[in-house]
Design a protein around this motif. Structure first.
Motif, mmCIF file in Angstrom:
data_model
loop_
_atom_site.group_PDB
_atom_site.id
_atom_site.type_symbol
_atom_site.label_atom_id
_atom_site.label_comp_id
_atom_site.label_asym_id
_atom_site.label_seq_id
_atom_site.Cartn_x
_atom_site.Cartn_y
_atom_site.Cartn_z
ATOM 1 N N PHE A 1 0.835 -1.211 0.000
ATOM 2 C CA PHE A 1 0.000 0.000 0.000
ATOM 3 C C PHE A 1 0.867 1.258 0.000
ATOM 4 N N LEU A 2 1.906 1.257 0.817
ATOM 5 C CA LEU A 2 2.806 2.413 0.877
ATOM 6 C C LEU A 2 3.563 2.591 -0.436
ATOM 7 N N ASN A 3 3.959 1.489 -1.056
ATOM 8 C CA ASN A 3 4.691 1.536 -2.324
ATOM 9 C C ASN A 3 3.866 2.137 -3.453
ATOM 10 N N ILE A 4 2.624 1.690 -3.575
ATOM 11 C CA ILE A 4 1.819 2.092 -4.735
ATOM 12 C C ILE A 4 1.140 3.442 -4.545
ATOM 13 N N ALA A 5 1.231 4.003 -3.327
ATOM 14 C CA ALA A 5 0.590 5.308 -3.073
ATOM 15 C C ALA A 5 1.112 6.382 -4.013
ATOM 16 N N SER A 6 2.414 6.331 -4.311
ATOM 17 C CA SER A 6 3.004 7.362 -5.175
ATOM 18 C C SER A 6 2.632 7.179 -6.644
ATOM 19 N N LEU A 7 2.089 6.008 -7.001
ATOM 20 C CA LEU A 7 1.833 5.690 -8.408
ATOM 21 C C LEU A 7 0.421 6.010 -8.853
ATOM 22 N N HIS A 8 -0.477 6.228 -7.888
ATOM 23 C CA HIS A 8 -1.891 6.386 -8.237
ATOM 24 C C HIS A 8 -2.364 7.827 -8.120
ATOM 25 N N HIS A 9 -3.589 8.040 -8.575
ATOM 26 C CA HIS A 9 -4.138 9.386 -8.668
ATOM 27 C C HIS A 9 -4.596 9.905 -7.304
ATOM 28 N N TYR A 10 -4.638 11.194 -7.193
ATOM 29 C CA TYR A 10 -5.155 11.885 -6.006
ATOM 30 C C TYR A 10 -6.692 11.856 -6.073
ATOM 31 N N PRO A 11 -7.410 11.586 -4.978
ATOM 32 C CA PRO A 11 -6.950 11.394 -3.598
ATOM 33 C C PRO A 11 -6.767 9.914 -3.206
ATOM 34 N N TYR A 12 -6.936 9.004 -4.189
ATOM 35 C CA TYR A 12 -6.743 7.577 -3.895
ATOM 36 C C TYR A 12 -5.358 7.326 -3.320
ATOM 37 N N SER A 13 -4.374 8.076 -3.805
ATOM 38 C CA SER A 13 -3.001 7.967 -3.318
ATOM 39 C C SER A 13 -2.912 8.221 -1.812
ATOM 40 N N LEU A 14 -3.661 9.207 -1.338
ATOM 41 C CA LEU A 14 -3.644 9.546 0.094
ATOM 42 C C LEU A 14 -4.252 8.421 0.926
ATOM 43 N N LEU A 15 -5.310 7.828 0.401
ATOM 44 C CA LEU A 15 -5.941 6.692 1.085
ATOM 45 C C LEU A 15 -4.948 5.540 1.223
ATOM 46 N N LEU A 16 -4.227 5.222 0.157
ATOM 47 C CA LEU A 16 -3.286 4.105 0.180
ATOM 48 C C LEU A 16 -2.195 4.315 1.218
ATOM 49 N N TYR A 17 -1.672 5.540 1.288
ATOM 50 C CA TYR A 17 -0.631 5.851 2.272
ATOM 51 C C TYR A 17 -1.169 5.681 3.690
ATOM 52 N N ALA A 18 -2.325 6.281 3.966
ATOM 53 C CA ALA A 18 -2.901 6.219 5.317
ATOM 54 C C ALA A 18 -3.231 4.777 5.701
ATOM 55 N N LEU A 19 -3.797 4.029 4.767
ATOM 56 C CA LEU A 19 -4.149 2.631 5.019
ATOM 57 C C LEU A 19 -2.897 1.807 5.291
ATOM 58 N N GLY A 20 -1.856 2.022 4.469
ATOM 59 C CA GLY A 20 -0.611 1.270 4.650
ATOM 60 C C GLY A 20 0.060 1.562 5.978
ATOM 61 N N LYS A 21 0.103 2.833 6.364
ATOM 62 C CA LYS A 21 0.751 3.204 7.627
ATOM 63 C C LYS A 21 -0.011 2.648 8.822
ATOM 64 N N LYS A 22 -1.330 2.754 8.780
ATOM 65 C CA LYS A 22 -2.157 2.251 9.883
ATOM 66 C C LYS A 22 -2.028 0.730 10.014
ATOM 67 N N MET A 23 -2.035 0.043 8.871
ATOM 68 C CA MET A 23 -1.925 -1.418 8.882
ATOM 69 C C MET A 23 -0.548 -1.856 9.375
ATOM 70 N N LEU A 24 0.488 -1.136 8.987
ATOM 71 C CA LEU A 24 1.846 -1.478 9.405
ATOM 72 C C LEU A 24 1.998 -1.340 10.912
ATOM 73 N N LYS A 25 1.477 -0.255 11.475
ATOM 74 C CA LYS A 25 1.581 -0.072 12.920
ATOM 75 C C LYS A 25 0.851 -1.185 13.676
ATOM 76 N N LYS A 26 -0.330 -1.534 13.162
ATOM 77 C CA LYS A 26 -1.130 -2.580 13.809
ATOM 78 C C LYS A 26 -0.373 -3.910 13.843
ATOM 79 N N GLU A 27 0.265 -4.271 12.737
ATOM 80 C CA GLU A 27 0.980 -5.547 12.670
ATOM 81 C C GLU A 27 2.235 -5.539 13.539
#
Length: 523
Positions: free
Chosen positions: A494-520
């Motif tokens: 999720f963090l990797n592909i955040a930079s590759l996609h369109h706004y605002p989907y990119s922001l969702l991917l970053y936030a989702l990836g960071k939240k999921m990483l912390k949880k794990e």
């Protein structure tokens, strides 16, 4: 009547901004086909096409040769196509030797719904109820053109927008004017010659339902008009595209090595992926496979069948000590170094920075601190085997009659290796697709709000995919896969592909990836 059609594609498409950074504007997608396909297919099969090439002209030529091998094209290289001396008239003048007969002029950003008349008489296409400020206009009376006006220089009654579509029967008069017109002819394009015809001959007015694709607003409006429910769910990528034309599927990439490796890997993955039938430096084609995109037909029993199929596909490799050492280094680079580079690119692309923000009500540390906490030795100790590289439901076809899965859009390599990749990466791609549905993203079934101290996001999910995710986790444990490792790699994706996609989907991917990483990491 057999005749020729002139389509100018030499322009840079500057009104479309970043959309034409890597592609000619005639190759931008409308309903998973290039604009150019919507034009070509309006004409009888015996029509001959004169295509004026300039900006990204090689790509236009390659596409047409791959997509329409049974159509007749004459390609003309326009010089200059930018700067002093360039213009639509220059494209015409460079092509005049092929147009010494009646022909149809069709702008490469004009799509119409109706039948296009042959050039058995002089005619010009128009559209009513259009804001005239951005277009040339026509004074029309009794279905006849009375005057052709430049942009913002219109007057009189019965005005309609000229749509860049015309039938030119009196080609001799047209070319005599174009040859004498010099700079004015170059600047004004086809209307310079049409005005000359209008002085002595009649030009009929033909009404069309017109869809413009020449600027971002018009392109998006046309895309919405032509979108169909059963179209494949393909998210825009800046340097890649995939087109569905007749019985052909054509894949484009700006990266020539990407295409070369994709074609090579299609031979490695044979029986699991379609056979490439033709290729160019920046694209390849294969015959369309019958079946349904898995996301459209997924059920828990079918998902279980897919996992059994994947186990056959993921045949593991016994590596030598030296090969395994190199494989671990590749995995480390692929997961760790690439993630840091992509996160940096995300911050740069979207003017963001690493912060201790609040995500959906939960306090977050710096992402850099989370990345440092990852056991990269464990993550890099992958499972070497045959891999797909982008294994989610939009890239899997299911043919119920044949009870057969076909994998599409396979990755070109894994850290440079064409033969061996990390099976965990395919597992994580499957999980990422279960969490985020491309179909719902395309329908904007998500929201994200980002302030300096707080990020909130909502992501709609399908009940079937939630059930499949729960089943998948149990299946992974039963089959000896490290579930925590799998979920960390998914967060990294999720963090990797955040930079590759369109706004605002990119922001969702970053936030989702960071939240999921912390949880794990906190488990």
């Amino acid at each position: 009547m057999r005749y020729r059609v002139f389509i100018p594609t030499a322009g840079t498409g500057s009104r479309l901004g970043k959309m034409t950074k890597y592609l000619n504007k005639s190759l931008l997608c409308i309903a998973n086909r290039p604009v150019l396909s919507h034009l070509i297919e309006k004409f009888p099969r015996d029509c001959e096409f004169i295509i004026a090439l300039g900006f990204k002209g090689k790509l236009v030529k390659d596409f047409l040769e791959l997509a329409y091998p049974d159509r007749k094209f004459f390609f003309v290289n326009v010089k200059p196509f930018v700067g002093i001396g360039s213009g639509l008239g220059q494209s015409l003048l460079c092509s005049k030797k092929y147009l010494q007969q009646p022909f149809v002029f069709l702008s490469c950003d004009t799509i119409v719904e109706e039948y296009i008349l042959p050039p058995d008489h002089n005619w010009m296409g128009y559209a009513s109820k259009v804001n005239l400020s951005s277009y040339r206009s026509l004074n029309i009376f009794d279905n006849q053109i009375k005057k052709i006006n430049e942009k913002k220089k219109y007057s009189g009654h019965n005005l309609s927008a000229y749509i860049g579509l015309a039938g030119i029967k009196d080609y001799s008069t047209f070319w005599k004017a174009m040859n004498k017109g010099k700079n004015q002819a170059v600047k004004q394009g086809e209307v310079y010659g049409l005005r000359s015809i209008l002085k002595n001959k009649s030009i009929k007015a033909k009404a069309f339902t017109w869809h413009d694709t020449g600027d971002l607003k018009s392109l998006n409006s046309t895309r919405a008009k032509y979108q169909k429910k059963d179209d494949p769910n393909i998210l825009d990528k800046e340097k890649e595209a995939i087109w569905f034309v007749g019985k052909r599927v054509i894949k484009f990439s700006q990266d020539e090595k990407f295409i070369k490796n994709r074609v090579h890997r299609s031979n490695i993955l044979k029986y699991f992926v379609p056979k490439v039938v033709c290729q160019r430096k920046n694209m390849y084609s294969y015959n369309k496979i019958k079946g349904h995109i898995l996301s459209d037909v997924i059920s828990l029993p079918l998902f279980n069948k897919l996992l059994k199929h994947c186990k056959l596909f993921w045949k593991t490799e016994n590596l030598t000590k030296h090969q395994n050492s190199n494989f671990i280094k590749t995995c480390k680079y692929f997961y760790k170094n690439k993630t840091k580079d992509r996160v940096y690119q995300f911050y740069k692309n979207f003017d963001k920075e690493d912060k201790k923000e609040n995500i959906n009500g939960e306090k977050m540390p710096y992402l850099s601190d989370l990345l440092e906490r990852i056991d990269w030795k464990n993550i890099s100790s992958g499972l070497p085997g045959q891999f797909h590289g982008d294994l989610h439901f939009e890239n899997i076809l299911w043919n119920k009659n044949k009870q057969k899965f076909t994998f599409l859009d396979w990755r070109q390599d894994f850290g440079g290796n064409l033969q061996v990749g990390d099976v965990y990466y395919d597992l994580a791609k499957l999980l990422h697709g279960l969490i985020v549905s491309h179909d719902l993203i395309l329908k904007n079934k998500f929201s994200v709000n980002w302030s300096s101290k707080k990020i909130t996001f909502k992501l709609q999910r399908k009940k079937t995919l939630i059930k499949c995710e729960k089943y998948f986790e149990k299946w992974c444990v039963v089959n000896g896969f490290d579930l925590s490792k799998l979920r960390i790699i998914t967060a990294i994706i999720f963090l990797n592909i955040a930079s590759l996609h369109h706004y605002p989907y990119s922001l969702l991917l970053y936030a989702l990836g960071k939240k999921m990483l912390k949880k794990e990491l906190n488990k």
